[in-house]
Design a protein around this motif. Structure first.
Motif, PDB file in Angstrom:
ATOM      1  N   ARG A   1      10.359  -1.738  15.999  1.00 42.23           N
ATOM      2  CA  ARG A   1       9.639  -0.668  15.311  1.00 42.23           C
ATOM      3  C   ARG A   1       8.252  -1.151  14.926  1.00 42.23           C
ATOM      4  O   ARG A   1       7.916  -2.331  15.085  1.00 42.23           O
ATOM      5  N   PRO A   2       7.439  -0.266  14.410  1.00 44.06           N
ATOM      6  CA  PRO A   2       6.109  -0.691  13.928  1.00 44.06           C
ATOM      7  C   PRO A   2       6.241  -1.744  12.834  1.00 44.06           C
ATOM      8  O   PRO A   2       7.307  -1.944  12.241  1.00 44.06           O
ATOM      9  N   ASP A   3       5.153  -2.410  12.553  1.00 39.62           N
ATOM     10  CA  ASP A   3       5.167  -3.453  11.530  1.00 39.62           C
ATOM     11  C   ASP A   3       5.543  -2.853  10.176  1.00 39.62           C
ATOM     12  O   ASP A   3       4.994  -1.818   9.767  1.00 39.62           O
ATOM     13  N   PRO A   4       6.480  -3.503   9.464  1.00 38.31           N
ATOM     14  CA  PRO A   4       6.847  -2.975   8.146  1.00 38.31           C
ATOM     15  C   PRO A   4       5.736  -3.217   7.130  1.00 38.31           C
ATOM     16  O   PRO A   4       4.892  -4.108   7.290  1.00 38.31           O
ATOM     17  N   VAL A   5       5.771  -2.424   6.082  1.00 36.24           N
ATOM     18  CA  VAL A   5       4.816  -2.607   4.991  1.00 36.24           C
ATOM     19  C   VAL A   5       5.146  -3.859   4.194  1.00 36.24           C
ATOM     20  O   VAL A   5       4.264  -4.649   3.835  1.00 36.24           O
ATOM     21  N   ALA A   6       6.424  -4.069   3.913  1.00 36.04           N
ATOM     22  CA  ALA A   6       6.844  -5.209   3.098  1.00 36.04           C
ATOM     23  C   ALA A   6       8.309  -5.507   3.365  1.00 36.04           C
ATOM     24  O   ALA A   6       9.087  -4.612   3.729  1.00 36.04           O
ATOM     25  N   ALA A   7       8.663  -6.754   3.194  1.00 34.42           N
ATOM     26  CA  ALA A   7      10.063  -7.185   3.191  1.00 34.42           C
ATOM     27  C   ALA A   7      10.447  -7.467   1.745  1.00 34.42           C
ATOM     28  O   ALA A   7       9.696  -8.116   1.007  1.00 34.42           O
ATOM     29  N   ALA A   8      11.587  -6.976   1.327  1.00 37.40           N
ATOM     30  CA  ALA A   8      11.961  -7.061  -0.087  1.00 37.40           C
ATOM     31  C   ALA A   8      13.432  -7.415  -0.213  1.00 37.40           C
ATOM     32  O   ALA A   8      14.229  -7.211   0.705  1.00 37.40           O
ATOM     33  N   ARG A   9      13.759  -7.923  -1.381  1.00 33.61           N
ATOM     34  CA  ARG A   9      15.148  -8.187  -1.740  1.00 33.61           C
ATOM     35  C   ARG A   9      15.645  -7.059  -2.637  1.00 33.61           C
ATOM     36  O   ARG A   9      14.944  -6.643  -3.559  1.00 33.61           O
ATOM     37  N   ILE A  10      16.849  -6.579  -2.350  1.00 31.62           N
ATOM     38  CA  ILE A  10      17.467  -5.564  -3.211  1.00 31.62           C
ATOM     39  C   ILE A  10      18.070  -6.283  -4.413  1.00 31.62           C
ATOM     40  O   ILE A  10      19.010  -7.068  -4.280  1.00 31.62           O
ATOM     41  N   VAL A  11      17.516  -6.029  -5.586  1.00 32.90           N
ATOM     42  CA  VAL A  11      17.924  -6.759  -6.784  1.00 32.90           C
ATOM     43  C   VAL A  11      18.911  -5.988  -7.637  1.00 32.90           C
ATOM     44  O   VAL A  11      19.445  -6.532  -8.611  1.00 32.90           O
ATOM     45  N   GLY A  12      19.182  -4.722  -7.306  1.00 30.02           N
ATOM     46  CA  GLY A  12      20.153  -3.962  -8.089  1.00 30.02           C
ATOM     47  C   GLY A  12      20.300  -2.565  -7.533  1.00 30.02           C
ATOM     48  O   GLY A  12      19.434  -2.065  -6.809  1.00 30.02           O
TER      49      GLY A  12
ATOM     50  N   ALA B   1       9.549  -5.540  -4.428  1.00 32.74           N
ATOM     51  CA  ALA B   1       8.224  -5.363  -3.830  1.00 32.74           C
ATOM     52  C   ALA B   1       7.645  -4.060  -4.361  1.00 32.74           C
ATOM     53  O   ALA B   1       8.345  -3.045  -4.440  1.00 32.74           O
ATOM     54  N   GLY B   2       6.365  -4.119  -4.729  1.00 31.56           N
ATOM     55  CA  GLY B   2       5.749  -2.936  -5.311  1.00 31.56           C
ATOM     56  C   GLY B   2       4.371  -2.678  -4.753  1.00 31.56           C
ATOM     57  O   GLY B   2       4.069  -2.983  -3.589  1.00 31.56           O
ATOM     58  N   ALA B   3       3.504  -2.108  -5.599  1.00 39.41           N
ATOM     59  CA  ALA B   3       2.167  -1.720  -5.152  1.00 39.41           C
ATOM     60  C   ALA B   3       1.363  -2.911  -4.669  1.00 39.41           C
ATOM     61  O   ALA B   3       0.519  -2.781  -3.772  1.00 39.41           O
ATOM     62  N   SER B   4       1.592  -4.091  -5.256  1.00 32.82           N
ATOM     63  CA  SER B   4       0.858  -5.273  -4.821  1.00 32.82           C
ATOM     64  C   SER B   4       1.194  -5.667  -3.391  1.00 32.82           C
ATOM     65  O   SER B   4       0.428  -6.380  -2.751  1.00 32.82           O
ATOM     66  N   SER B   5       2.345  -5.214  -2.877  1.00 27.67           N
ATOM     67  CA  SER B   5       2.735  -5.491  -1.493  1.00 27.67           C
ATOM     68  C   SER B   5       2.433  -4.331  -0.563  1.00 27.67           C
ATOM     69  O   SER B   5       2.797  -4.377   0.616  1.00 27.67           O
ATOM     70  N   GLY B   6       1.818  -3.267  -1.071  1.00 26.48           N
ATOM     71  CA  GLY B   6       1.495  -2.115  -0.242  1.00 26.48           C
ATOM     72  C   GLY B   6       2.539  -1.027  -0.239  1.00 26.48           C
ATOM     73  O   GLY B   6       2.435  -0.088   0.563  1.00 26.48           O
ATOM     74  N   VAL B   7       3.531  -1.127  -1.091  1.00 26.55           N
ATOM     75  CA  VAL B   7       4.591  -0.119  -1.139  1.00 26.55           C
ATOM     76  C   VAL B   7       4.058   1.132  -1.827  1.00 26.55           C
ATOM     77  O   VAL B   7       3.393   1.057  -2.871  1.00 26.55           O
ATOM     78  N   ARG B   8       4.386   2.305  -1.251  1.00 26.96           N
ATOM     79  CA  ARG B   8       3.943   3.576  -1.799  1.00 26.96           C
ATOM     80  C   ARG B   8       5.135   4.541  -1.891  1.00 26.96           C
ATOM     81  O   ARG B   8       6.104   4.402  -1.136  1.00 26.96           O
TER      82      ARG B   8
END
Length: 290
Positions: free
Chosen positions: A125-136, A150-157
């Protein structure tokens, strides 16, 4: 003046005790002297006396030796019991440590498999915006959400889809600076356009709020779904790319089916956040003929 000589007092028992003590001491001295003289003048007689004394004291010595052995065996048994207890505690700790290492190794292996699967997804697939860990994630209740690190600092919208190795998790609902809240597929307010993987039958998937997904076909008539049908995203709506696994039909309803989601946040450690899917523009109309 010199101190007065100590006397046993007027107690007759004390006087008798002192007297018999003197008698025993004198008798012992006389017996010792006689034995010494007999050993010099009559060695045979002395040997006979010594042998007789040995015969008399042998049972006592044997009994004392047996008591000593019994006491030694008891002490050895207690020491062995204490040593066995300490060894048992040591082995128990070692077993617990080994079990902890095995669990940690199994968890690491599972995470490695999940990361390798995510790499396969990102390659297709296209490049992801961010890779994150599910914390809860929300275990119960009508609203179902998960939290990623991962939040706004990682480009998540807001609105961006979130995928895990098994399939679609949901979409970002609210974003912080370093974390985000994801609305899960099973949430009652989440609606996803879907299709059946085998023939492209279109439908709408809505979360039931109790861990399942309700899928209803867009066409009227008899229920077209069957148990075991694989449901994927259709790509309609401009949020989710087509072909992302949603789940498998587990039970039919009067007008649709209940789907068991493939991506369970409680069993997933990592996820990828992707940009919104943009449907390709239709081709321009052909130029008018001259």
């Amino acid at each position: 003046m010199p101190p007065p000589r100590s006397r046993p007092g007027h107690s007759r028992r004390a006087q008798y005790g002192l007297f018999f003590g003197y008698v025993a001491a004198v008798t012992g001295m006389l017996v010792a002297a006689l034995l010494l003289v007999a050993s010099v003048l009559d060695p045979r007689g002395y040997n006979a006396i010594a042998t007789a004394a040995t015969d008399v004291t042998a049972p006592l010595q044997g009994g004392g030796r047996g008591v000593g052995r019994a006491l030694q065996d008891a002490v050895d048994g207690i020491a062995a019991y204490v040593e066995a207890g300490s060894k048992n505690r040591l082995l128990t700790r070692e077993l617990a440590d080994s079990r902890t290492r095995l669990i940690a190794a199994a968890a690491t292996e599972r995470q490695n498999r999940e990361l390798r699967a995510l790499l396969g997804i990102s390659a297709a697939r296209p490049d992801p915006v961010a890779a994150a860990r599910i914390v809860g994630s929300t275990p119960v209740g009508g609203r179902r959400f998960a939290t990623i690190d991962a939040g706004a600092s990682s480009g998540v919208r807001p609105g961006q889809p979130v995928l895990a190795a098994p399939g679609l998790v949901g979409r970002v609902e609210a974003v912080g600076q370093w974390s985000a809240r994801v609305q899960l597929l099973t949430d009652g307010g989440n609606v996803v356009p879907v299709r059946r993987a085998t023939d492209g039958l279109a439908g709408i998937a809505t979360g039931t709020g109790d861990g399942a997904i309700d899928v209803r076909p867009l066409v009227s008539g008899a229920n077209p779904f069957r148990q075991g049908d694989v449901i994927v995203t259709s790509g309609v709506g401009g949020v989710y790319a087509p072909g992302i696994p949603i789940g498998t039909v587990s039970r039919l309803t009067p007008d649709g089916a209940l789907v068991r989601p493939r991506a369970d946040p409680s069993a997933i450690d990592f996820a990828l956040v992707y940009p919104l899917y943009l449907q390709p523009l239709p081709p321009p109309p052909p130029p008018p003929a001259d």
